[in-house]
Design a protein around this motif. Structure first.
Motif, PDB file in Angstrom:
ATOM      1  N   UNK A   1      -0.104  12.002   3.467  1.00  0.00           N
ATOM      2  CA  UNK A   1      -1.380  12.106   2.817  1.00  0.00           C
ATOM      3  C   UNK A   1      -2.493  12.161   3.854  1.00  0.00           C
ATOM      4  N   UNK A   2      -3.791  13.203   3.798  1.00  0.00           N
ATOM      5  CA  UNK A   2      -4.434  13.136   4.958  1.00  0.00           C
ATOM      6  C   UNK A   2      -5.759  12.004   4.721  1.00  0.00           C
ATOM      7  N   UNK A   3      -5.788  11.227   5.628  1.00  0.00           N
ATOM      8  CA  UNK A   3      -6.811  10.090   5.520  1.00  0.00           C
ATOM      9  C   UNK A   3      -8.331  10.572   5.611  1.00  0.00           C
ATOM     10  N   UNK A   4      -8.323  11.771   6.223  1.00  0.00           N
ATOM     11  CA  UNK A   4      -9.821  12.591   6.149  1.00  0.00           C
ATOM     12  C   UNK A   4     -10.219  12.952   4.774  1.00  0.00           C
TER      13      UNK A   4
ATOM     14  N   UNK B   1      -8.500  11.880   1.566  1.00  0.00           N
ATOM     15  CA  UNK B   1      -8.201  11.049   0.352  1.00  0.00           C
ATOM     16  C   UNK B   1      -8.319   9.609   0.638  1.00  0.00           C
ATOM     17  N   UNK B   2      -9.083   9.126  -0.282  1.00  0.00           N
ATOM     18  CA  UNK B   2      -9.578   7.774  -0.317  1.00  0.00           C
ATOM     19  C   UNK B   2      -8.526   6.835  -0.170  1.00  0.00           C
ATOM     20  N   UNK B   3      -7.296   7.034  -0.800  1.00  0.00           N
ATOM     21  CA  UNK B   3      -6.161   5.912  -0.515  1.00  0.00           C
ATOM     22  C   UNK B   3      -5.516   5.985   0.867  1.00  0.00           C
ATOM     23  N   UNK B   4      -5.582   7.194   1.354  1.00  0.00           N
ATOM     24  CA  UNK B   4      -5.128   7.284   2.784  1.00  0.00           C
ATOM     25  C   UNK B   4      -5.919   6.568   3.675  1.00  0.00           C
TER      26      UNK B   4
ATOM     27  N   UNK C   1       4.596   1.171  13.866  1.00  0.00           N
ATOM     28  CA  UNK C   1       4.892   2.400  13.064  1.00  0.00           C
ATOM     29  C   UNK C   1       4.736   2.209  11.638  1.00  0.00           C
ATOM     30  N   UNK C   2       3.781   2.260  11.148  1.00  0.00           N
ATOM     31  CA  UNK C   2       3.720   1.635   9.427  1.00  0.00           C
ATOM     32  C   UNK C   2       3.596   3.100   8.667  1.00  0.00           C
ATOM     33  N   UNK C   3       4.257   2.958   7.375  1.00  0.00           N
ATOM     34  CA  UNK C   3       4.242   3.757   6.313  1.00  0.00           C
ATOM     35  C   UNK C   3       4.042   2.775   5.095  1.00  0.00           C
ATOM     36  N   UNK C   4       3.293   3.394   4.093  1.00  0.00           N
ATOM     37  CA  UNK C   4       2.936   2.998   2.831  1.00  0.00           C
ATOM     38  C   UNK C   4       3.086   4.074   1.847  1.00  0.00           C
TER      39      UNK C   4
ATOM     40  N   UNK D   1      -5.211  -3.173  -5.402  1.00  0.00           N
ATOM     41  CA  UNK D   1      -6.670  -3.381  -4.592  1.00  0.00           C
ATOM     42  C   UNK D   1      -6.518  -3.597  -3.221  1.00  0.00           C
ATOM     43  N   UNK D   2      -7.382  -3.438  -2.360  1.00  0.00           N
ATOM     44  CA  UNK D   2      -7.172  -3.449  -1.013  1.00  0.00           C
ATOM     45  C   UNK D   2      -6.834  -4.679  -0.307  1.00  0.00           C
ATOM     46  N   UNK D   3      -7.156  -6.099  -0.850  1.00  0.00           N
ATOM     47  CA  UNK D   3      -6.602  -7.155  -0.206  1.00  0.00           C
ATOM     48  C   UNK D   3      -5.235  -7.290  -0.763  1.00  0.00           C
ATOM     49  N   UNK D   4      -4.744  -6.676  -1.648  1.00  0.00           N
ATOM     50  CA  UNK D   4      -3.255  -6.866  -1.908  1.00  0.00           C
ATOM     51  C   UNK D   4      -2.409  -6.135  -1.167  1.00  0.00           C
ATOM     52  N   UNK D   5      -3.037  -4.732  -0.888  1.00  0.00           N
ATOM     53  CA  UNK D   5      -2.175  -3.941   0.105  1.00  0.00           C
ATOM     54  C   UNK D   5      -2.064  -4.605   1.412  1.00  0.00           C
ATOM     55  N   UNK D   6      -3.186  -5.201   1.982  1.00  0.00           N
ATOM     56  CA  UNK D   6      -3.121  -5.958   3.161  1.00  0.00           C
ATOM     57  C   UNK D   6      -2.094  -6.884   3.175  1.00  0.00           C
ATOM     58  N   UNK D   7      -1.837  -7.617   2.003  1.00  0.00           N
ATOM     59  CA  UNK D   7      -0.968  -8.759   2.065  1.00  0.00           C
ATOM     60  C   UNK D   7       0.578  -8.084   2.319  1.00  0.00           C
TER      61      UNK D   7
END
Length: 271
Positions: free
Chosen positions: A56-59, A61-64, A115-118, A128-134
């Motif tokens: 998913x393109x980060x440019x 898509x807000x989630x990317x 090398x990270x993938x979500x 939420x963003x904080x939980x994703x950061x965890x």
């Protein structure tokens, strides 16, 4: 009998030599694979994975973009943490990448070298963003604490007789690739997963909380996150994320015990 004892003695001696003390955890680990070889393999496998899946393109898509932002902040936090402990050289060859992949799987992972993938399937659970950061902090902790390297070494020892990575890649490329994918939690279809040990999970939980806090994310979000994870597993087959990250009833209690230390590093963004 004497010959067998001699072979056992030699094997034990080789294992002792192959063990190394982890710079950040202080724990002795089986280490049959040089980090530079793992990072080289990770770079190749990561690009192959991205080419075979929908990124998913980060440019667009807000989630990317959120994944990119979280990954970047976690990477900066870890670099700062290691520098503060005089261990900057441990991460000197890291070339961080962060991508969101369109998949229903509830999963995330990090290969050597950052090398990270979500997967998109994880986001309805993190919420939420904080939980994703965890979650990202936890996965990156597995990588930088060399848990994947430890599991890869165990796999090489158990399944390929302790063969060196370079030899295994040339003689049994498919089996070696499967070991690598298992070691870093990338798709359980490749075979029987090599489970994270209790010590690895505790280390990743603790370090993941610290990394998220250092990145400016509230580590307290780990508690409701794991409550949601546990709820997903109730009465049904655990999601992919839980299948590679054993979750016990005591986990939340342990996270709560670790929380005071993580909060020492927490400085909310903008302050």
């Amino acid at each position: 009998m004497k010959r067998s004892l001699t072979l056992v003695t030699i094997a034990v001696s080789m294992l002792a030599i192959a063990c190394a003390t982890n710079a950040i955890t202080g724990r002795r680990q089986l280490s049959l694979v040089p980090e530079n070889e793992l990072q080289s393999m990770a770079k190749s496998e990561y690009q192959q994975f991205l080419s075979q899946n929908k990124v998913v393109s980060s440019s667009q898509n807000k989630d990317a973009e959120m994944v990119r932002r979280v990954g970047s902040r976690i990477a900066t936090a870890i670099t700062t943490y290691y520098k503060g402990k005089g261990l900057a050289n441990e991460l000197q060859n890291y070339q961080w990448e962060y991508n969101l992949v369109d998949s229903k799987d509830v999963n995330a992972w990090c290969m050597p070298g950052g090398k990270i993938v979500v997967y998109t399937g994880l986001l309805p659970v993190t919420q939420n963003e904080a939980a994703l950061a965890v979650v990202v902090g936890h996965e990156v902790a597995h990588a930088v604490a060399k848990h994947g390297s430890e599991r890869m070494s165990q796999g090489l020892l158990q399944q390929l007789g302790g063969t060196a990575l370079s030899v295994a890649l040339s003689s049994k490329p498919a089996e070696t690739q499967n070991l690598f994918m298992q070691a870093y939690g990338i798709g359980s279809q490749v075979g029987v997963m090599l489970p994270h040990s209790r010590s690895q999970e505790l280390e990743a939980d603790k370090l993941g909380l610290i990394y998220a806090a250092l990145a400016g994310y509230n580590p307290r979000e780990a508690i409701p996150l794991w409550q949601r994870m546990e709820a997903m597993a109730n009465g049904s087959k655990p999601p992919e994320f839980l299948s590679t990250h054993p979750s016990e009833q005591s986990r939340i209690a342990k996270l709560q015990q670790q929380m005071p230390e993580a909060l020492k590093y927490y400085q909310p963004m903008g302050k």
